[in-house]
Design a protein around this motif. Structure first.
Motif, PDB file in Angstrom:
ATOM      1  N   GLU C  89      22.177  57.631  -3.128  1.00 12.10           N
ATOM      2  CA  GLU C  89      21.242  56.797  -3.882  1.00 12.10           C
ATOM      3  C   GLU C  89      21.127  55.413  -3.255  1.00 12.10           C
ATOM      4  O   GLU C  89      20.045  54.883  -3.047  1.00 12.10           O
ATOM      5  N   ARG C  90      22.261  54.855  -2.903  1.00  6.66           N
ATOM      6  CA  ARG C  90      22.299  53.504  -2.376  1.00  6.66           C
ATOM      7  C   ARG C  90      21.612  53.365  -1.032  1.00  6.66           C
ATOM      8  O   ARG C  90      20.844  52.454  -0.769  1.00  6.66           O
ATOM      9  N   LEU C  91      21.933  54.305  -0.121  1.00  7.74           N
ATOM     10  CA  LEU C  91      21.491  54.134   1.263  1.00  7.74           C
ATOM     11  C   LEU C  91      20.130  54.753   1.546  1.00  7.74           C
ATOM     12  O   LEU C  91      19.454  54.341   2.469  1.00  7.74           O
ATOM     13  N   VAL C  92      19.765  55.764   0.775  1.00  4.33           N
ATOM     14  CA  VAL C  92      18.532  56.459   1.108  1.00  4.33           C
ATOM     15  C   VAL C  92      17.466  56.328   0.026  1.00  4.33           C
ATOM     16  O   VAL C  92      16.393  55.775   0.244  1.00  4.33           O
ATOM     17  N   LEU C  93      17.804  56.820  -1.179  1.00  6.88           N
ATOM     18  CA  LEU C  93      16.775  56.934  -2.204  1.00  6.88           C
ATOM     19  C   LEU C  93      16.197  55.598  -2.611  1.00  6.88           C
ATOM     20  O   LEU C  93      15.002  55.457  -2.833  1.00  6.88           O
ATOM     21  N   ARG C  94      17.081  54.611  -2.698  1.00  7.35           N
ATOM     22  CA  ARG C  94      16.635  53.307  -3.170  1.00  7.35           C
ATOM     23  C   ARG C  94      15.523  52.753  -2.281  1.00  7.35           C
ATOM     24  O   ARG C  94      14.636  52.049  -2.727  1.00  7.35           O
ATOM     25  N   HIS C  95      15.602  53.091  -0.987  1.00  6.30           N
ATOM     26  CA  HIS C  95      14.638  52.505  -0.056  1.00  6.30           C
ATOM     27  C   HIS C  95      13.361  53.312   0.049  1.00  6.30           C
ATOM     28  O   HIS C  95      12.438  52.917   0.739  1.00  6.30           O
ATOM     29  N   LEU C  96      13.338  54.470  -0.612  1.00 11.08           N
ATOM     30  CA  LEU C  96      12.169  55.320  -0.458  1.00 11.08           C
ATOM     31  C   LEU C  96      11.488  55.546  -1.796  1.00 11.08           C
ATOM     32  O   LEU C  96      10.832  56.545  -1.998  1.00 11.08           O
ATOM     33  N   VAL C  97      11.619  54.584  -2.699  1.00  8.10           N
ATOM     34  CA  VAL C  97      11.216  54.803  -4.088  1.00  8.10           C
ATOM     35  C   VAL C  97       9.770  55.219  -4.249  1.00  8.10           C
ATOM     36  O   VAL C  97       9.461  56.153  -4.955  1.00  8.10           O
ATOM     37  N   ASN C  98       8.840  54.538  -3.592  1.00 11.24           N
ATOM     38  CA  ASN C  98       7.452  54.880  -3.886  1.00 11.24           C
ATOM     39  C   ASN C  98       6.807  55.786  -2.865  1.00 11.24           C
ATOM     40  O   ASN C  98       5.603  55.941  -2.835  1.00 11.24           O
ATOM     41  N   GLN C  99       7.605  56.385  -2.024  1.00  9.11           N
ATOM     42  CA  GLN C  99       7.020  57.224  -0.988  1.00  9.11           C
ATOM     43  C   GLN C  99       6.570  58.553  -1.562  1.00  9.11           C
ATOM     44  O   GLN C  99       6.990  58.972  -2.624  1.00  9.11           O
ATOM     45  N   GLU C 100       5.730  59.229  -0.798  1.00 10.87           N
ATOM     46  CA  GLU C 100       5.248  60.504  -1.307  1.00 10.87           C
ATOM     47  C   GLU C 100       6.255  61.613  -1.081  1.00 10.87           C
ATOM     48  O   GLU C 100       7.194  61.465  -0.330  1.00 10.87           O
ATOM     49  N   GLY C 101       5.988  62.720  -1.743  1.00 10.10           N
ATOM     50  CA  GLY C 101       6.921  63.841  -1.747  1.00 10.10           C
ATOM     51  C   GLY C 101       7.341  64.309  -0.378  1.00 10.10           C
ATOM     52  O   GLY C 101       8.516  64.602  -0.143  1.00 10.10           O
ATOM     53  N   ALA C 102       6.391  64.378   0.547  1.00 10.04           N
ATOM     54  CA  ALA C 102       6.720  64.920   1.868  1.00 10.04           C
ATOM     55  C   ALA C 102       7.758  64.041   2.560  1.00 10.04           C
ATOM     56  O   ALA C 102       8.679  64.545   3.203  1.00 10.04           O
ATOM     57  N   THR C 103       7.618  62.739   2.422  1.00 10.42           N
ATOM     58  CA  THR C 103       8.586  61.837   3.045  1.00 10.42           C
ATOM     59  C   THR C 103       9.968  62.054   2.469  1.00 10.42           C
ATOM     60  O   THR C 103      10.962  62.139   3.197  1.00 10.42           O
ATOM     61  N   LEU C 104      10.051  62.136   1.136  1.00 12.73           N
ATOM     62  CA  LEU C 104      11.352  62.322   0.505  1.00 12.73           C
ATOM     63  C   LEU C 104      11.956  63.662   0.909  1.00 12.73           C
ATOM     64  O   LEU C 104      13.159  63.768   1.144  1.00 12.73           O
ATOM     65  N   LEU C 105      11.099  64.671   1.006  1.00 11.70           N
ATOM     66  CA  LEU C 105      11.580  65.975   1.436  1.00 11.70           C
ATOM     67  C   LEU C 105      12.253  65.872   2.786  1.00 11.70           C
ATOM     68  O   LEU C 105      13.362  66.378   3.003  1.00 11.70           O
ATOM     69  N   MET C 106      11.588  65.184   3.706  1.00 13.35           N
ATOM     70  CA  MET C 106      12.146  65.085   5.047  1.00 13.35           C
ATOM     71  C   MET C 106      13.393  64.218   5.060  1.00 13.35           C
ATOM     72  O   MET C 106      14.306  64.448   5.847  1.00 13.35           O
ATOM     73  N   ALA C 107      13.441  63.229   4.161  1.00 12.85           N
ATOM     74  CA  ALA C 107      14.653  62.426   4.075  1.00 12.85           C
ATOM     75  C   ALA C 107      15.821  63.289   3.625  1.00 12.85           C
ATOM     76  O   ALA C 107      16.939  63.151   4.138  1.00 12.85           O
ATOM     77  N   THR C 108      15.579  64.192   2.675  1.00 15.33           N
ATOM     78  CA  THR C 108      16.693  65.038   2.241  1.00 15.33           C
ATOM     79  C   THR C 108      17.100  66.005   3.346  1.00 15.33           C
ATOM     80  O   THR C 108      18.265  66.398   3.429  1.00 15.33           O
ATOM     81  N   LEU C 109      16.151  66.369   4.208  1.00 12.95           N
ATOM     82  CA  LEU C 109      16.524  67.157   5.384  1.00 12.95           C
ATOM     83  C   LEU C 109      17.507  66.374   6.236  1.00 12.95           C
ATOM     84  O   LEU C 109      18.503  66.916   6.734  1.00 12.95           O
ATOM     85  N   GLY C 110      17.212  65.097   6.408  1.00 16.45           N
ATOM     86  CA  GLY C 110      18.110  64.230   7.165  1.00 16.45           C
ATOM     87  C   GLY C 110      19.493  64.180   6.523  1.00 16.45           C
ATOM     88  O   GLY C 110      20.522  64.265   7.202  1.00 16.45           O
ATOM     89  N   ILE C 111      19.496  64.051   5.195  1.00 17.56           N
ATOM     90  CA  ILE C 111      20.775  64.016   4.475  1.00 17.56           C
ATOM     91  C   ILE C 111      21.530  65.317   4.712  1.00 17.56           C
ATOM     92  O   ILE C 111      22.749  65.323   4.909  1.00 17.56           O
ATOM     93  N   ALA C 112      20.786  66.440   4.702  1.00 21.30           N
ATOM     94  CA  ALA C 112      21.434  67.729   4.921  1.00 21.30           C
ATOM     95  C   ALA C 112      22.140  67.753   6.266  1.00 21.30           C
ATOM     96  O   ALA C 112      23.287  68.189   6.373  1.00 21.30           O
ATOM     97  N   TYR C 113      21.465  67.283   7.280  1.00 24.63           N
ATOM     98  CA  TYR C 113      22.074  67.266   8.606  1.00 24.63           C
ATOM     99  C   TYR C 113      23.329  66.398   8.628  1.00 24.63           C
ATOM    100  O   TYR C 113      24.355  66.771   9.202  1.00 24.63           O
ATOM    101  N   ILE C 114      23.218  65.229   7.992  1.00 26.23           N
ATOM    102  CA  ILE C 114      24.381  64.334   7.994  1.00 26.23           C
ATOM    103  C   ILE C 114      25.557  64.992   7.297  1.00 26.23           C
ATOM    104  O   ILE C 114      26.693  64.977   7.794  1.00 26.23           O
ATOM    105  N   LEU C 115      25.299  65.606   6.136  1.00 29.39           N
ATOM    106  CA  LEU C 115      26.390  66.224   5.387  1.00 29.39           C
ATOM    107  C   LEU C 115      27.041  67.343   6.179  1.00 29.39           C
ATOM    108  O   LEU C 115      28.262  67.490   6.196  1.00 29.39           O
ATOM    109  N   GLU C 116      26.180  68.136   6.859  1.00 35.09           N
ATOM    110  CA  GLU C 116      26.737  69.226   7.644  1.00 35.09           C
ATOM    111  C   GLU C 116      27.639  68.681   8.732  1.00 35.09           C
ATOM    112  O   GLU C 116      28.764  69.138   8.926  1.00 35.09           O
TER     113      GLU C 116
END
Lengths: 358, 260, 309
Positions: C89-116
């Motif tokens: 929430e702190r590092l990613v979501l907070r900075h992408l608050v008003n972005q559209e769905g596709a951007t957030l989707l791709m951000a969570t892809l990034g998170i997935a890679y980091i977690l892996e």
């Protein structure tokens, strides 16, 4: 000072609509092309061709295709790998089943097949968008994964979908050495990149961008969403299909469906995000970045680790790669959603004013 | 106003539109004559934008029909409307934010572009000639609207008033026979309004375009329109030339409240 | 007939596991409109944490009791997931608050890679076992009704039970507690919720924490059954069709969708597979999702998607 446009006046619309209206840019590109066609072969050794340049060229082509769909037309796709596979296997079938089929024609037919399949799997885009469309493209991905693995006809009854090609030639030019392969890919890429740039600045490109930006308004001014979206899928899949054929024939020489898996799809998507959505140049930046990053990490991480007295295993490097990829995606999405291409054009803007600050 | 007003070009007959239980339009009938400037006025929520959306095919009325140049349209959709020569601007400026002013206005030429994808990819002969010809036409529109200085600017960066002008430019690029303007002067200051009035009158004068216009500013409406339709709660309560409508007691009470 | 019912039940059990993962998707989507592609990676990360903590913690604290070790490991893994939620929430979501769905989707892809990447570098990338004492032996039931009886995997049965309890707890949480109410308010309308004083950022941390716990439970169950390995991360891709079928905004939809997909996969593999080459599990569910996308994109229970105004 170096980059000013003083004195460069355009006296016709044709001049104004050139791809590179600023003279310095034109010189730069011509220089780059000359260097690419003539300079590089003189300077570069085999390893660099095989490991960096050829993958870069082919993946740039694929990234162009994906960018047309995602960046210009705003339709998300997680199934680009599937269309690479269709292109590769279709080209393969034309190549071996039709006696004396010229190589280029096989590639073009592979691309056309991929375009047709792309139109089919693009139909959901007429109803849904965003995540839902992504799922539809994943359906394409997993289906082709299976088809080329389990349906023997496509692979000439080879086991587990693994095929290979050899003796590639165009007329009398034998494409065998890395240099030959490099020049072949470079030539194809130049032609297709030019075509892509032309399309994106003509009516069809504007249609795509209109659909991306506001499809209700687009319909009102006389753009048919169906035509725009499906044409984007078709052209995108064509490009990606040809890239797939190149990847299999030229880069790998023998391949199996896993070469075009969902990981490849993600890789292509990342290329266009990092490189710059909606930018032809961005596709190149993104491809270069993604090709070079693992190699750079391979070289530098152990050295970096050595500085701190840590040994980093190859597994460690691949883990670090994942982390760095993910972090970069997020970084670009937050800081510069338009990718490296925007950084580049911002840099050029500053250069136009240099040495003045504003 | 110096143009000679012609025959009826658009006829709306008994149009009724409802969204679920909400009746947006009830049995509305009026006509529009060629070359005239027809205003649609009424308090907020009267159904004016819905009316334009019906003409344009964005909404499909449950009852009623649209007769355009004598041809009855059972089902109108935006594409057919555009093909039939109807173009419009939007209340909320539906411009393509990612593109420049030139490109936005060029999209208005889309219906007139004949060359296909392949020729465009090659930038070959017909495609090239066509693109440049349309560019010339668009530059005419840009000159007309006096926005030459911002032609390469991405539309998202422009101030509201200029965006509205680009919206108008895009509609004009379609060379429409009927132009629907949805509150073209909303949010503008006096100077901008004067400019916009001038453009609207010039369009009507020079190109003979029939104009259907939704507007709140009574001064503008009375000044430039030939005939006025008044809507209130989805029903038509007045129809005629500006003076007649202004003195219509129903219209007065709708606007000023029953106590007057 | 007995075989059919066995396959059916096997499918239901497998489906229940998909439902657990899909639950995470639905929770986050309901509360923030973000589709969390990283859910699968969260399952893997949580499972790895559990597996390794179960070995490390007894080592650090010198505990012999397996049950105590497992409980502590579970708590530690849970705590770790909370930390991950907070960081996301702190590092990613907070900075992408008003972005559209596709951007957030791709951000969570990034998170997935980091977690892996992070998970495998911290915890290692071998195949680890999770042993929480699940019964591994199959059992024969209903011998009277069906000839020869039905062979049921006890472990699957217990897993389904745990999943049911989890869903029950979540439902109670959403309906009865004030935080749950706040979450539902946020899911309904971000701005309205904010205007009555619900702190959006804190809510999102809570939601991701809950999703993290769901991921942990899913990870433990899957890991106990299959061992913790990389393929766990592709679990997210297997569970996607579930939310398409069930509806992205519906908890019962996630359950039902999971069951349908589980059954569908098993039945198609057993009955359809041999005719056309086998291995059709993974794409069958996607083609089913494709059909839904064409004719009923909101799924069985989801809200109608308003695509244009």
């Amino acid at each position: 000072m170096l980059y000013r446009e003083n004195g460069q006046f355009k006296t016709s619309y044709a001049d104004d609509q050139q791809i590179f209206p600023i003279a310095q840019d034109r010189w730069l590109i011509i220089g780059l092309l000359v260097f690419a066609f003539i300079g590089v072969p003189l300077l570069v050794d085999e390893y660099l061709f095989r490991a960096i340049l050829i993958p870069f060229l082919i993946l740039s082509l694929a990234a162009l295709g994906v960018n047309i769909l995602v960046g210009f037309c705003g339709q998300i796709t997680l199934g680009a790998g599937a269309f690479m596979a269709v292109g590769a296997y279709a080209a393969y079938n034309f190549h071996i089943r039709v006696d004396g089929m010229p190589l280029l024609v096989s590639f073009l037919l592979g691309g056309l097949t991929s375009a047709l399949v792309g139109i089919f799997f693009g139909i959901p885009s007429l109803r849904v968008r965003g995540l839902y469309l992504a799922v539809a493209t994943l359906a394409a991905q997993f289906f082709t994964d299976w088809v080329f693995l389990r349906v023997p006809w496509f692979t000439d009854n080879a086991s587990s979908g693994s095929v290979s090609v050899s003796n590639l030639h165009i007329l009398s030019w034998e494409i065998a050495s890395p240099l030959d392969k490099y020049l072949f890919c470079l030539a194809l890429l130049t032609v297709f990149a030019l075509a892509a740039k032309n399309m994106t600045r003509c009516a069809v490109g504007r249609q795509w961008m209109a659909i991306r930006d506001m499809d209700v308004a687009a319909e009102v001014i006389g753009i048919r969403p169906m035509f725009a979206k499906l044409s984007a899928f078709a052209v995108s899949s064509f490009y990606v299909g040809i890239a797939g054929a190149l990847w299999g024939f030229i880069h790998l020489a023998s391949w199996e469906p896993a070469a075009f898996s969902v990981d490849r799809s993600f890789q292509l998507l990342f290329m266009v995000i990092i490189g710059g959505l909606g930018s032809v140049m961005g596709s190149f930046f993104g491809a270069a970045f993604i090709v070079i990053l693992p190699i750079a990490l391979n070289q530098f991480l152990p050295a970096l680790g050595g500085l701190f007295g840590m040994t980093i295993s190859t597994a460690g490097i691949s883990h670090a790669e994942l982390i760095i990829f993910g972090a970069l995606i997020i970084f670009f999405l937050i800081k510069e959603p338009h990718g490296i291409a925007r950084l580049w054009s911002t840099g050029k803007e500053k250069l136009r004013l240099w040495p003045f600050p504003h | 106003m110096s143009r000679e007003i012609g025959e009826v070009i658009l006829d709306l007959k008994n149009v009724s539109l409802a969204f679920g239980g909400v009746k947006a339009l009830t049995d509305i009938s009026f006509d529009v004559r060629e070359h005239e400037i027809r205003a649609i006025i009424g308090p907020n929520g009267a159904g004016k934008s819905s009316m334009l959306n019906v003409i344009n095919g964005v909404y499909r009325p449950q009852q009623g029909e649209i007769v355009l140049r004598g041809r009855r349209f059972a089902r109108m959709n935006p594409y057919k409307a555009a093909q039939a020569g109807i173009s419009r601007t939007f209340q909320n400026i539906a411009l393509f934010k990612g593109m420049s002013v030139i490109d936005n206005i060029m999209t208005g030429r889309n219906l007139k572009i004949r060359t296909n994808l392949l020729l465009q990819a090659l930038w070959w002969g017909p495609a090239r000639r066509e693109e440049l010809a349309h560019r010339a036409k668009v530059e005419e529109v840009i000159d007309f609207l006096e926005i030459q200085h911002i032609r390469k600017t991405p539309v998202g960066r422009l101030p509201y008033g200029l965006q509205k002008r680009v919206d108008l430019g895009r509609a004009l690029a379609m060379e429409p026979s009927i132009l629907l303007l949805d509150e073209p002067m909303a949010g503008m200051n006096v100077e901008e309004k004067q400019d916009m009035c001038r453009f609207i009158l010039d369009v009507n004068d020079q190109f003979g375009t029939t104009i259907v216009l939704i507007e709140h500013d009574m001064g503008v409406v009375m000044d430039i329109s030939d005939r006025v339709v008044v809507l209130d709660y989805g029903k038509k309560i007045g129809d005629g030339d500006p003076d007649a409508v202004r003195s219509n007691p129903e219209v007065v009470s709708a606007y000023l409240g029953a106590g007057h | 007939m007995g075989f059919f019912v066995e396959t059916l039940i096997g499918g239901l059990m497998a489906g229940m596991l998909y439902s657990l993962v899909a639950l995470g998707f639905v929770l986050i989507f309901k509360a923030s409109g973000v589709f969390n592609f990283a859910q699968g990676a969260m399952v893997l990360f949580a499972a790895l944490a559990m597996a390794r903590f179960a070995v490390w913690i007894p080592g650090w604290l010198g505990i012999d009791n397996a049950l105590l070790g497992n409980i502590l490991a579970f708590l530690a893994a849970g705590g770790l997931m909370f930390a991950v939620a907070w960081l996301i929430e702190r590092l990613v979501l907070r900075h992408l608050v008003n972005q559209e769905g596709a951007t957030l989707l791709m951000a969570t892809l990034g998170i997935a890679y980091i977690l892996e990447g992070l998970g495998t570098s911290i915890f290692g990338s071998d195949i680890y076992k999770i042993d929480i004492g699940m019964p591994k032996d199959p059992v024969m039931i209903l011998e009277g009704t069906f000839e020869g009886g039905l062979l049921i995997n006890k472990e699957d049965f217990v897993a389904a039970l745990i999943a049911a309890v989890l869903v029950g707890l979540l439902t109670l949480f959403f309906q009865k507690t004030s935080t749950g109410r706040a979450l539902r308010a946020v899911a309904d309308d971000h701005q309205a919720a904010q205007s009555i004083g619900i702190p959006l950022n804190r809510i999102w941390v809570i939601v991701w924490c809950v999703a993290g716990v769901v991921a942990l439970v899913a990870g433990v169950i899957w890991g106990s059954k299959l061992g913790v390995q990389f393929s766990l991360a592709t679990v997210a891709l297997r569970a996607l069709p579930v939310v398409i079928l069930g509806g992205l905004t519906s908890v019962p939809g996630a359950i039902l969708g999971g069951l349908i997909i589980g059954v569908g996969e098993k039945l198609s593999e057993v009955y359809l597979g041999p005719h056309i080459g086998g291995g059709i599990e993974i794409w069958f569910s996607y083609q089913l999702a494709l059909v839904f996308l064409l004719f009923r994109p909101q799924g069985l229970f989801g809200e109608k998607i308003i695509d244009r105004v």
